[in-house]
Design a protein around this motif. Structure first.
Motif, PDB file in Angstrom:
ATOM      1  N   VAL A 158       0.747  -1.206   0.032  1.00  0.00           N
ATOM      2  CA  VAL A 158       0.080   0.110   0.098  1.00  0.00           C
ATOM      3  C   VAL A 158       0.946   1.230   0.086  1.00  0.00           C
ATOM      4  N   ASP A 159       2.142   1.125  -0.557  1.00  0.00           N
ATOM      5  CA  ASP A 159       3.012   2.446  -0.748  1.00  0.00           C
ATOM      6  C   ASP A 159       2.783   3.138  -2.056  1.00  0.00           C
ATOM      7  N   ARG A 160       1.876   2.863  -2.958  1.00  0.00           N
ATOM      8  CA  ARG A 160       1.625   3.592  -4.123  1.00  0.00           C
ATOM      9  C   ARG A 160       0.320   4.150  -4.301  1.00  0.00           C
ATOM     10  N   PRO A 161      -0.095   5.244  -3.515  1.00  0.00           N
ATOM     11  CA  PRO A 161      -1.484   5.716  -3.554  1.00  0.00           C
ATOM     12  C   PRO A 161      -1.515   6.563  -4.734  1.00  0.00           C
ATOM     13  N   VAL A 162      -2.903   6.816  -5.018  1.00  0.00           N
ATOM     14  CA  VAL A 162      -3.098   7.484  -6.568  1.00  0.00           C
ATOM     15  C   VAL A 162      -3.721   8.693  -6.189  1.00  0.00           C
ATOM     16  N   SER A 163      -4.137   9.103  -4.970  1.00  0.00           N
ATOM     17  CA  SER A 163      -4.611  10.467  -4.596  1.00  0.00           C
ATOM     18  C   SER A 163      -3.916  10.843  -3.097  1.00  0.00           C
ATOM     19  N   LEU A 164      -4.047  12.150  -3.014  1.00  0.00           N
ATOM     20  CA  LEU A 164      -3.471  12.654  -1.623  1.00  0.00           C
ATOM     21  C   LEU A 164      -4.073  12.029  -0.538  1.00  0.00           C
ATOM     22  N   TYR A 165      -5.647  11.921  -0.978  1.00  0.00           N
ATOM     23  CA  TYR A 165      -6.424  11.231   0.297  1.00  0.00           C
ATOM     24  C   TYR A 165      -6.087  10.061   0.695  1.00  0.00           C
ATOM     25  N   ALA A 166      -5.780   9.255  -0.306  1.00  0.00           N
ATOM     26  CA  ALA A 166      -4.918   7.904   0.209  1.00  0.00           C
ATOM     27  C   ALA A 166      -3.858   7.937   0.876  1.00  0.00           C
ATOM     28  N   ALA A 167      -2.925   8.954   0.248  1.00  0.00           N
ATOM     29  CA  ALA A 167      -1.847   9.320   1.093  1.00  0.00           C
ATOM     30  C   ALA A 167      -1.792   9.599   2.455  1.00  0.00           C
ATOM     31  N   THR A 168      -2.778  10.301   2.930  1.00  0.00           N
ATOM     32  CA  THR A 168      -2.793  10.830   4.248  1.00  0.00           C
ATOM     33  C   THR A 168      -3.469   9.475   5.164  1.00  0.00           C
ATOM     34  N   LYS A 169      -4.326   8.733   4.506  1.00  0.00           N
ATOM     35  CA  LYS A 169      -4.865   7.653   5.136  1.00  0.00           C
ATOM     36  C   LYS A 169      -3.736   6.467   5.420  1.00  0.00           C
ATOM     37  N   LYS A 170      -2.592   6.390   4.596  1.00  0.00           N
ATOM     38  CA  LYS A 170      -1.583   5.399   4.679  1.00  0.00           C
ATOM     39  C   LYS A 170      -0.633   6.240   5.687  1.00  0.00           C
ATOM     40  N   ALA A 171      -0.445   7.586   5.528  1.00  0.00           N
ATOM     41  CA  ALA A 171       0.231   8.158   6.582  1.00  0.00           C
ATOM     42  C   ALA A 171      -0.294   7.934   8.029  1.00  0.00           C
ATOM     43  N   ASP A 172      -1.535   7.890   8.118  1.00  0.00           N
ATOM     44  CA  ASP A 172      -2.038   7.739   9.333  1.00  0.00           C
ATOM     45  C   ASP A 172      -1.785   6.422   9.992  1.00  0.00           C
ATOM     46  N   GLU A 173      -1.919   5.145   9.205  1.00  0.00           N
ATOM     47  CA  GLU A 173      -1.412   4.182   9.512  1.00  0.00           C
ATOM     48  C   GLU A 173      -0.085   4.020  10.184  1.00  0.00           C
ATOM     49  N   LEU A 174       0.904   4.575   9.289  1.00  0.00           N
ATOM     50  CA  LEU A 174       2.407   4.458   9.710  1.00  0.00           C
ATOM     51  C   LEU A 174       2.438   5.379  11.063  1.00  0.00           C
ATOM     52  N   ILE A 175       2.054   6.409  11.305  1.00  0.00           N
ATOM     53  CA  ILE A 175       2.209   7.216  12.486  1.00  0.00           C
ATOM     54  C   ILE A 175       1.768   6.436  13.628  1.00  0.00           C
ATOM     55  N   SER A 176       0.407   5.812  13.544  1.00  0.00           N
ATOM     56  CA  SER A 176      -0.194   4.769  14.458  1.00  0.00           C
ATOM     57  C   SER A 176       0.734   3.760  14.925  1.00  0.00           C
ATOM     58  N   HIS A 177       1.211   3.167  13.974  1.00  0.00           N
ATOM     59  CA  HIS A 177       2.144   2.260  14.253  1.00  0.00           C
ATOM     60  C   HIS A 177       3.425   2.834  15.017  1.00  0.00           C
ATOM     61  N   THR A 178       3.893   3.791  14.534  1.00  0.00           N
ATOM     62  CA  THR A 178       5.070   4.246  15.552  1.00  0.00           C
ATOM     63  C   THR A 178       4.675   4.581  16.711  1.00  0.00           C
ATOM     64  N   TYR A 179       3.652   5.179  17.251  1.00  0.00           N
ATOM     65  CA  TYR A 179       3.115   5.352  18.455  1.00  0.00           C
ATOM     66  C   TYR A 179       2.827   4.230  19.123  1.00  0.00           C
ATOM     67  N   ALA A 180       2.416   3.392  18.578  1.00  0.00           N
ATOM     68  CA  ALA A 180       2.140   1.943  19.185  1.00  0.00           C
ATOM     69  C   ALA A 180       3.675   1.311  19.673  1.00  0.00           C
ATOM     70  N   HIS A 181       4.311   1.472  18.829  1.00  0.00           N
ATOM     71  CA  HIS A 181       5.937   0.971  19.117  1.00  0.00           C
ATOM     72  C   HIS A 181       6.514   2.004  20.222  1.00  0.00           C
ATOM     73  N   LEU A 182       6.501   3.136  20.258  1.00  0.00           N
ATOM     74  CA  LEU A 182       6.870   3.937  21.187  1.00  0.00           C
ATOM     75  C   LEU A 182       6.654   3.999  22.530  1.00  0.00           C
ATOM     76  N   TYR A 183       5.067   4.086  22.470  1.00  0.00           N
ATOM     77  CA  TYR A 183       4.362   4.333  23.785  1.00  0.00           C
ATOM     78  C   TYR A 183       3.315   3.218  24.065  1.00  0.00           C
ATOM     79  N   GLY A 184       3.219   2.184  23.237  1.00  0.00           N
ATOM     80  CA  GLY A 184       2.405   1.302  23.777  1.00  0.00           C
ATOM     81  C   GLY A 184       1.007   1.264  23.704  1.00  0.00           C
ATOM     82  N   ILE A 185       0.564   2.442  22.757  1.00  0.00           N
ATOM     83  CA  ILE A 185      -1.020   2.758  22.943  1.00  0.00           C
ATOM     84  C   ILE A 185      -1.580   1.764  21.864  1.00  0.00           C
ATOM     85  N   PRO A 186      -2.567   0.874  22.577  1.00  0.00           N
ATOM     86  CA  PRO A 186      -3.343  -0.278  21.667  1.00  0.00           C
ATOM     87  C   PRO A 186      -4.000   0.477  20.551  1.00  0.00           C
TER      88      PRO A 186
END
Length: 322
Positions: free
Chosen positions: A145-173
């Motif tokens: 899912v690293d080839r978005p075709v709209s900015l909307y899609a790119a923002t939603k993938k960015a959300d998933e990546l940022i969430s994964h980072t916060y789960a890793h760093l701070y243990g947020i389920p």
């Protein structure tokens, strides 16, 4: 303990609030009531919730730094984050709105969760748009899912990546849900089913892209709400980091031409079709693989396109405007 729901005046958000209240949860709803589409529809959705025991509403912009802090002292432990700037095509016109709402707003929700005394679970809305122009179907959570075709899609993938980072760093389920073309009563007036219904009843042509050779995994809103609540009640367990993503779809793509034919039968009106080429940012097909969410939560959508569209048409012809 109350559940915080962002985007509470939105289509999916208002339905989620309704169901949470029906089962006895206290709900704190927030929304900025922006004018992407008529705010009076958002206020009408809110009117169905206000006055119900356990519901409170606060008009605010989650993209403002610290805007959510006031709710930390109210005992919030679970968050359903559905606020977002929606619409694939509009992201070509107003890109900054998408970055502010979908990326900055998501970050502010994560910061709020990070500073809660005990965050049990954050459930947030992602989108089938993250699959971009994938041609392998059905779409699986394991696909690239690293080839978005709209900015909307790119923002939603960015959300998933940022969430994964916060789960890793701070243990947020956290659990992200990739919604597939949600429709139903109290829906969004920028979506095809609403635009088609409105135009057909007024005798206007409908815009049909790609000669109708497009398929969408239309998912009825009640099925989506079932998935949201099932997931909310069961945070990730035994995962490192505690983050996961699921598809929420119907697993039965419908060709756009067949979709229009169902509407014609329900409305008793023959559509006047104005054929246009594929629009920038659009994809030809969406199709959800539901193996993971069915395995982990027993989720199976129950609403056919015929039944779901009938409920929408009955609602649309009703007195919701009054």
């Amino acid at each position: 303990m109350p559940v915080l729901v962002t985007g509470a005046a939105g289509f999916i958000g208002s339905h989620v609030c309704q169901r949470l209240l029906e089962r006895g949860d206290e709900v704190i709803g927030v929304d900025n009531l922006n004018a992407y589409y008529d705010p009076s529809l958002k206020r009408a959705r809110l009117a169905r919730l206000q006055g119900k025991p356990g519901f409170s509403f606060h008009e605010l912009d989650i993209g403002e730094e610290g805007a959510l802090e006031r709710f930390a002292r109210l005992g919030v432990a679970r968050v359903v984050h559905l606020a977002a700037q929606a619409g694939v095509r509009y992201s070509l016109e107003a890109p900054r709105a998408y970055i502010r709402s979908n990326v900055v707003g998501h970050l502010e929700v994560l910061e709020f969760c990070r500073n809660l005394p005990a965050c049990e679970h954050l459930v947030y809305a992602s989108s089938s748009s993250v699959y971009g122009g994938n041609t392998k179907v059905p779409f699986s959570e394991e696909d690239r899912v690293d080839r978005p075709v709209s900015l909307y899609a790119a923002t939603k993938k960015a959300d998933e990546l940022i969430s994964h980072t916060y789960a890793h760093l701070y243990g947020i389920p956290q659990t992200g849900l990739r919604f597939f073309t949600v429709y139903g009563p109290w829906g969004r007036p920028d979506m095809a089913y609403w635009l088609f219904t409105e135009a057909m009843l007024a005798g206007r042509p409908i815009r049909v892209f790609n000669n109708g050779e497009m398929w969408r995994d239309f998912t009825y809103v009640d099925d989506v709400v079932e998935a949201v609540l099932a997931v909310l009640d069961r945070p990730p367990s035994g995962l490192t980091p505690p983050a996961r993503v699921y598809n929420v779809g119907n697993n039965r793509p419908v060709r756009l031409g067949d979709f229009i034919a169902v509407l014609e039968r329900l409305l008793g009106v023959e559509a006047v079709r104005a054929y246009e080429p594929m629009q920038p940012g659009d994809v030809e097909r969406t199709y959800a693989d539901l193996t993971a969410i069915k395995r982990d939560f027993g989720f199976s959508p129950r609403t056919s396109i015929e039944e779901g569209l009938k409920r929408f048409v009955d609602w649309y012809r009703g007195d919701w405007r009054s």
